[in-house]
Structures are given as C-alpha cells and as structure tokens.
Scaffold this active site. Structure first.
Site, PDB file in Angstrom:
ATOM      1  N   GLY A 109     -16.973 103.101  41.305  1.00  0.00           N
ATOM      2  CA  GLY A 109     -15.602 103.630  41.280  1.00  0.00           C
ATOM      3  C   GLY A 109     -15.354 104.580  42.453  1.00  0.00           C
ATOM      4  O   GLY A 109     -16.260 104.901  43.215  1.00  0.00           O
ATOM      5  N   ILE A 111     -22.224 106.521  30.904  1.00  0.00           N
ATOM      6  CA  ILE A 111     -22.096 106.195  29.475  1.00  0.00           C
ATOM      7  C   ILE A 111     -23.443 106.204  28.755  1.00  0.00           C
ATOM      8  O   ILE A 111     -23.501 106.296  27.534  1.00  0.00           O
ATOM      9  CB  ILE A 111     -21.393 104.829  29.241  1.00  0.00           C
ATOM     10  CG1 ILE A 111     -21.997 103.737  30.142  1.00  0.00           C
ATOM     11  CG2 ILE A 111     -19.902 104.954  29.450  1.00  0.00           C
ATOM     12  CD1 ILE A 111     -21.480 102.336  29.831  1.00  0.00           C
ATOM     13  N   PHE A 147     -14.152 100.849  30.065  1.00  0.00           N
ATOM     14  CA  PHE A 147     -14.202  99.893  31.179  1.00  0.00           C
ATOM     15  C   PHE A 147     -15.533  99.918  31.916  1.00  0.00           C
ATOM     16  O   PHE A 147     -15.840  98.985  32.655  1.00  0.00           O
ATOM     17  CB  PHE A 147     -13.102 100.208  32.212  1.00  0.00           C
ATOM     18  CG  PHE A 147     -11.737 100.153  31.634  1.00  0.00           C
ATOM     19  CD1 PHE A 147     -11.031  98.967  31.600  1.00  0.00           C
ATOM     20  CD2 PHE A 147     -11.152 101.278  31.064  1.00  0.00           C
ATOM     21  CE1 PHE A 147      -9.782  98.893  31.025  1.00  0.00           C
ATOM     22  CE2 PHE A 147      -9.898 101.221  30.489  1.00  0.00           C
ATOM     23  CZ  PHE A 147      -9.211 100.029  30.472  1.00  0.00           C
ATOM     24  N   ALA A 148     -16.291 101.027  31.786  1.00  0.00           N
ATOM     25  CA  ALA A 148     -17.505 101.180  32.595  1.00  0.00           C
ATOM     26  C   ALA A 148     -18.469 100.031  32.301  1.00  0.00           C
ATOM     27  O   ALA A 148     -18.935  99.880  31.176  1.00  0.00           O
ATOM     28  CB  ALA A 148     -18.167 102.517  32.273  1.00  0.00           C
ATOM     29  N   ALA A 149     -18.736  99.213  33.314  1.00  0.00           N
ATOM     30  CA  ALA A 149     -19.585  98.032  33.115  1.00  0.00           C
ATOM     31  C   ALA A 149     -19.894  97.405  34.467  1.00  0.00           C
ATOM     32  O   ALA A 149     -19.264  97.734  35.472  1.00  0.00           O
ATOM     33  CB  ALA A 149     -18.859  97.006  32.245  1.00  0.00           C
ATOM     34  N   TYR A 165     -23.440  88.017  32.039  1.00  0.00           N
ATOM     35  CA  TYR A 165     -22.278  88.910  31.995  1.00  0.00           C
ATOM     36  C   TYR A 165     -21.457  88.636  30.728  1.00  0.00           C
ATOM     37  O   TYR A 165     -21.183  89.546  29.931  1.00  0.00           O
ATOM     38  CB  TYR A 165     -21.420  88.723  33.256  1.00  0.00           C
ATOM     39  CG  TYR A 165     -20.064  89.369  33.151  1.00  0.00           C
ATOM     40  CD1 TYR A 165     -19.953  90.743  32.932  1.00  0.00           C
ATOM     41  CD2 TYR A 165     -18.899  88.612  33.250  1.00  0.00           C
ATOM     42  CE1 TYR A 165     -18.699  91.338  32.805  1.00  0.00           C
ATOM     43  CE2 TYR A 165     -17.653  89.200  33.134  1.00  0.00           C
ATOM     44  CZ  TYR A 165     -17.559  90.558  32.911  1.00  0.00           C
ATOM     45  OH  TYR A 165     -16.332  91.137  32.783  1.00  0.00           O
ATOM     46  N   ASN A 178      -8.500  86.395  34.842  1.00  0.00           N
ATOM     47  CA  ASN A 178      -8.883  86.952  36.154  1.00  0.00           C
ATOM     48  C   ASN A 178      -7.918  88.037  36.642  1.00  0.00           C
ATOM     49  O   ASN A 178      -6.803  87.726  37.068  1.00  0.00           O
ATOM     50  CB  ASN A 178      -8.994  85.828  37.173  1.00  0.00           C
ATOM     51  CG  ASN A 178     -10.286  85.043  36.990  1.00  0.00           C
ATOM     52  OD1 ASN A 178     -10.530  84.488  35.919  1.00  0.00           O
ATOM     53  ND2 ASN A 178     -11.117  85.034  38.005  1.00  0.00           N
ATOM     54  N   ARG A 224     -21.296  78.214  42.424  1.00  0.00           N
ATOM     55  CA  ARG A 224     -21.907  79.497  42.057  1.00  0.00           C
ATOM     56  C   ARG A 224     -22.416  79.373  40.629  1.00  0.00           C
ATOM     57  O   ARG A 224     -21.668  78.927  39.753  1.00  0.00           O
ATOM     58  CB  ARG A 224     -20.841  80.597  42.166  1.00  0.00           C
ATOM     59  CG  ARG A 224     -21.357  81.995  41.974  1.00  0.00           C
ATOM     60  CD  ARG A 224     -20.260  83.015  42.235  1.00  0.00           C
ATOM     61  NE  ARG A 224     -19.221  82.990  41.209  1.00  0.00           N
ATOM     62  CZ  ARG A 224     -18.186  83.829  41.167  1.00  0.00           C
ATOM     63  NH1 ARG A 224     -18.024  84.743  42.106  1.00  0.00           N
ATOM     64  NH2 ARG A 224     -17.298  83.755  40.215  1.00  0.00           N
ATOM     65  N   GLY A 283     -23.184  79.856  36.880  1.00  0.00           N
ATOM     66  CA  GLY A 283     -22.503  80.592  35.807  1.00  0.00           C
ATOM     67  C   GLY A 283     -20.998  80.423  35.787  1.00  0.00           C
ATOM     68  O   GLY A 283     -20.332  81.029  34.950  1.00  0.00           O
TER      69      GLY A 283
HETATM   70  N1  UDP Z   1     -14.780  81.937  44.367  1.00  0.00           N
HETATM   71  C1  UDP Z   1     -14.995  81.230  45.539  1.00  0.00           C
HETATM   72  N2  UDP Z   1     -15.364  81.916  46.651  1.00  0.00           N
HETATM   73  C2  UDP Z   1     -15.534  83.283  46.660  1.00  0.00           C
HETATM   74  C3  UDP Z   1     -15.297  83.988  45.458  1.00  0.00           C
HETATM   75  C4  UDP Z   1     -14.924  83.287  44.331  1.00  0.00           C
HETATM   76  O1  UDP Z   1     -14.871  79.996  45.579  1.00  0.00           O
HETATM   77  O2  UDP Z   1     -15.898  83.849  47.710  1.00  0.00           O
HETATM   78  C5  UDP Z   1     -14.383  81.194  43.154  1.00  0.00           C
HETATM   79  C6  UDP Z   1     -15.343  81.397  41.991  1.00  0.00           C
HETATM   80  O3  UDP Z   1     -16.383  80.452  42.056  1.00  0.00           O
HETATM   81  C7  UDP Z   1     -14.415  81.197  40.792  1.00  0.00           C
HETATM   82  C8  UDP Z   1     -13.061  81.712  41.297  1.00  0.00           C
HETATM   83  O4  UDP Z   1     -13.153  81.722  42.726  1.00  0.00           O
HETATM   84  O5  UDP Z   1     -14.275  79.820  40.527  1.00  0.00           O
HETATM   85  C9  UDP Z   1     -12.765  83.122  40.811  1.00  0.00           C
HETATM   86  O6  UDP Z   1     -13.902  83.924  41.083  1.00  0.00           O
HETATM   87  P1  UDP Z   1     -13.861  85.498  41.064  1.00  0.00           P
HETATM   88  O7  UDP Z   1     -15.207  85.972  41.535  1.00  0.00           O
HETATM   89  O8  UDP Z   1     -12.665  85.991  41.803  1.00  0.00           O
HETATM   90  O9  UDP Z   1     -13.634  85.873  39.541  1.00  0.00           O
HETATM   91  P2  UDP Z   1     -14.505  85.511  38.236  1.00  0.00           P
HETATM   92  O10 UDP Z   1     -13.986  84.186  37.784  1.00  0.00           O
HETATM   93  O11 UDP Z   1     -15.935  85.505  38.600  1.00  0.00           O
HETATM   94  O12 UDP Z   1     -14.147  86.616  37.296  1.00  0.00           O
END
Ligand code: UDP
Length: 327
Positions: free
Chosen positions: A36, A51, A72-74, A139, A168, A279, A281
C-alpha cells in the site's frame, strides 16, 4: 460509523475509505505498507500494523472505538499464489483468522470481507452467488477458506459478515486523487495503459488458445468506485450471527483482445502485444450474475462501461507521470 479498513492504503481499500468518508462514516486505516501507499491513506487516522499482530490490532480496534471492520489486507496475484502458496495461506488465511480473533478480543462483531470470483474456478456460465466454489489456484482457495471461517465464526461467535466477491476491479477515482499503483504491475488494464503510454514496450497476452471466441480469457471488469459503493451499502445488511455473500460484477465479459482494442480506441494509442503461454491458474471465463447485490444491497453501478474504467485509469496514469516529471 467507525470502520477499521485493513489494507486501506491499497488500491481497493483506499477507494473504499474515500466512499466511507463521503457517506459520513469514519475510516481508520490499518496497513503494513508492504504494497500500500501512505499517500493513499488520507481519509482518516492511519495505524501502521499487520493483521497478523493480534494484540496490536485489538488495541487499534479499542483505541479508535471501531464498530465494524472492512478487510482488504491480502495478497492477490493468481500466478504468484501458485509459486508461493506459503505466503498466500499465511497472509490471507492466518492473517484473517488473527484479525477475527483480535475483533473478538476487542468486542467488534461485524466484518465486510474482500473475497473474489477466483473462489469459483472453472464455470462456463454467468456466476451467481450460489454457484459451487471450486477454486483452481491457491489465491482463490485462500479466500474461500476465509469465507468458510466466517460462516463458522457467525454460527459459533455471532460475528456478522458480508463477503463481497469481486470480479476484475479496474479504473480509479474519476477525480484522479486515487489510482492503481502496483510494483510490479501484473494486471491487464494498467499494463495495457503503460504500453499505450510508451512506458512499457509490449503486453504479453497469456493464452490465445482458450475455448473462447477469440481464444483469449474473458473477464467481467468492474469499476473500483462501484466496488466501493457496494461496501458502503453492505454496512446496512450486516446481521449478527449471519454470513452473507454477494458477487460484484457488471455481467459483461470482455476478452483480453477486446480489452486491448478498447484501450487503443479510448487512448488513441497503439498497444503492442504478443501471444504468450497461458498463465497458470487462469480460468477461461469469469462473468458475474450480480442480481442479488443489486436487489439486496440496492447497489447500482455508476461506471459500468469499460471505456469509463479505461479513461479514468488513463487520466490517473498521465497525472502520475506529470507529477513525476515535475519533481
Ligand atoms: N493478462 C494478460 N497479460 C497480462 C496480464 C493479464 O494476458 O500481462 C490476462 C490474464 O491472463 C487474465 C486477464 O488478463 O486472463 C486478467 O488478468 P488480471 O491479472 O488483470 O486479473 P485477474 O483475472 O488475475 O484478477
């Protein structure tokens, strides 16, 4: 009401503090300032603390005569949670448990919890509040564990809780006073804006072979000020001994490619991107059915257009750069 806002110096927490103050409440920020920013904690007293420090948190709750906690702290990066699950479970689960026990010590019995759509996992339709939760990354699992703890604490200790599951979060305060500043930045929208501004060379699109119309992941973007409004509204539905949960999104899905197109249209700049591996997950689709939040919280989003989120984020980024240039 006096509200202790853990993580109140962060992106979402700071916007919620502003909304609380504007609604006549008194936010008290508790933040360890690891991610923060002190400049964002400007709407009430600030307590530098973690926390996990039960006694310190209980003391802060008593000293400031807190009525309600907003938590919100996480840690909140999907990818990092897969490579570093230890710190995710420690911070998000043990941290929340410590906070709840500090609340019990101080006699505070109501909490609004920052949860997430990542608790759901792979779902191929709009996600309502009662959808089965099967997280596919640590997460999401850590946040779901806290929801479970809140249910059990409601039943056993009478602690009333509302979990708000964000889709998001994007955009920023339209006045430009607050915004999204992460280091390192990992989120799509700010990265796309950085590429548009020329401060980053290109955007990696994580996965172009998902089972979606253009092969990229679809997400439901929600303006951070709309999230903040939902937190203020949640104060009215907290009930002793009851756990409630609401999904917060606009119900509109945008693929990564569509987000890039909108960023180019709103900023008038090119966003250079390249296809990159998926990515770990990331579910292909996360879109909310937030009907219950609208009906039961009386929540009406003010900035449901993705273009508004982009233009507010763009203004904030340009203001930041102007300030940096002037120093
Ligand atoms: N994403 C991407 N390139 C980046 C960052 C995110 O393609 O540099 C994609 C990510 O794989 C997801 C979407 O954008 O499908 C939203 O990701 P973000 O990290 O913004 O939010 P999250 O869904 O993880 O909360």
């Amino acid at each position: 009401m006096k509200v202790l806002v853990t993580g109140g110096a962060g992106f979402i927490g700071s916007h919620v503090c502003k909304a609380l103050a504007e609604a006549g409440h008194e936010p008290v920020v508790l933040d360890n300032l690891r991610t923060g920013h002190l400049w964002a904690a400007r709407f009430g007293p600030f307590v530098h603390g973690d926390i996990l420090e039960i006694e310190r948190v209980a003391e802060a709750l008593k000293t400031h005569r807190v009525d309600i906690v907003m938590h919100f702290a996480a840690l909140a990066y999907v990818g990092e949670s897969i490579s570093e699950p230890d710190i995710y479970y420690r911070t998000n689960v043990i941290g929340s448990l410590s906070l709840l026990n500090a609340m019990r010590l101080a006699g505070v019995s109501r909490i609004v919890f920052s949860s997430t759509c990542a608790t759901f996992g792979n779902v191929d339709r709009k996600i309502g509040d009662n959808e089965a939760q099967n997280p596919i990354n640590p997460y999401g699992a850590s946040k779901l564990m806290v929801e479970r703890i809140l249910r059990d604490y409601a039943a056993a200790y009478g602690i009333g809780s509302v979990a708000l599951r964000y889709f998001n979060a994007a955009g920023c305060d339209p006045s430009g006073e607050l915004g999204e500043v992460h280091d390192p930045e990992t989120h799509l929208l700010p990265i796309a804006l950085q590429v548009a501004a020329g401060t980053r060379s290109q955007l990696d699109v994580f996965g172009t072979d998902y089972p979606t119309p253009d092969g990229t992941c679809i997400r439901d973007y929600i303006h951070v000020c709309d999230l903040a409004d939902a937190h203020v509204a949640a104060l009215n539905v907290l009930e002793t001994g009851v756990f409630k949960a609401f999904n917060l999104g606009n119900g509109n899905g945008f693929s990564v490619r569509q987000v890039i197109d909108r960023v180019e249209a709103v900023t008038g700049r090119k966003v250079v991107w390249q296809a990159a591996p998926r990515r770990l997950g990331d579910p292909p689709l996360l879109v909310a059915d937030a009907t219950a939040a609208r009906v039961k919280l009386g929540w009406v989003p003010r900035f449901s257009s993705l273009d508004d989120m982009i233009s507010h984020g763009w203004s904030f980024m340009n203001n930041q750069q102007n300030k940096l240039a002037a120093t």
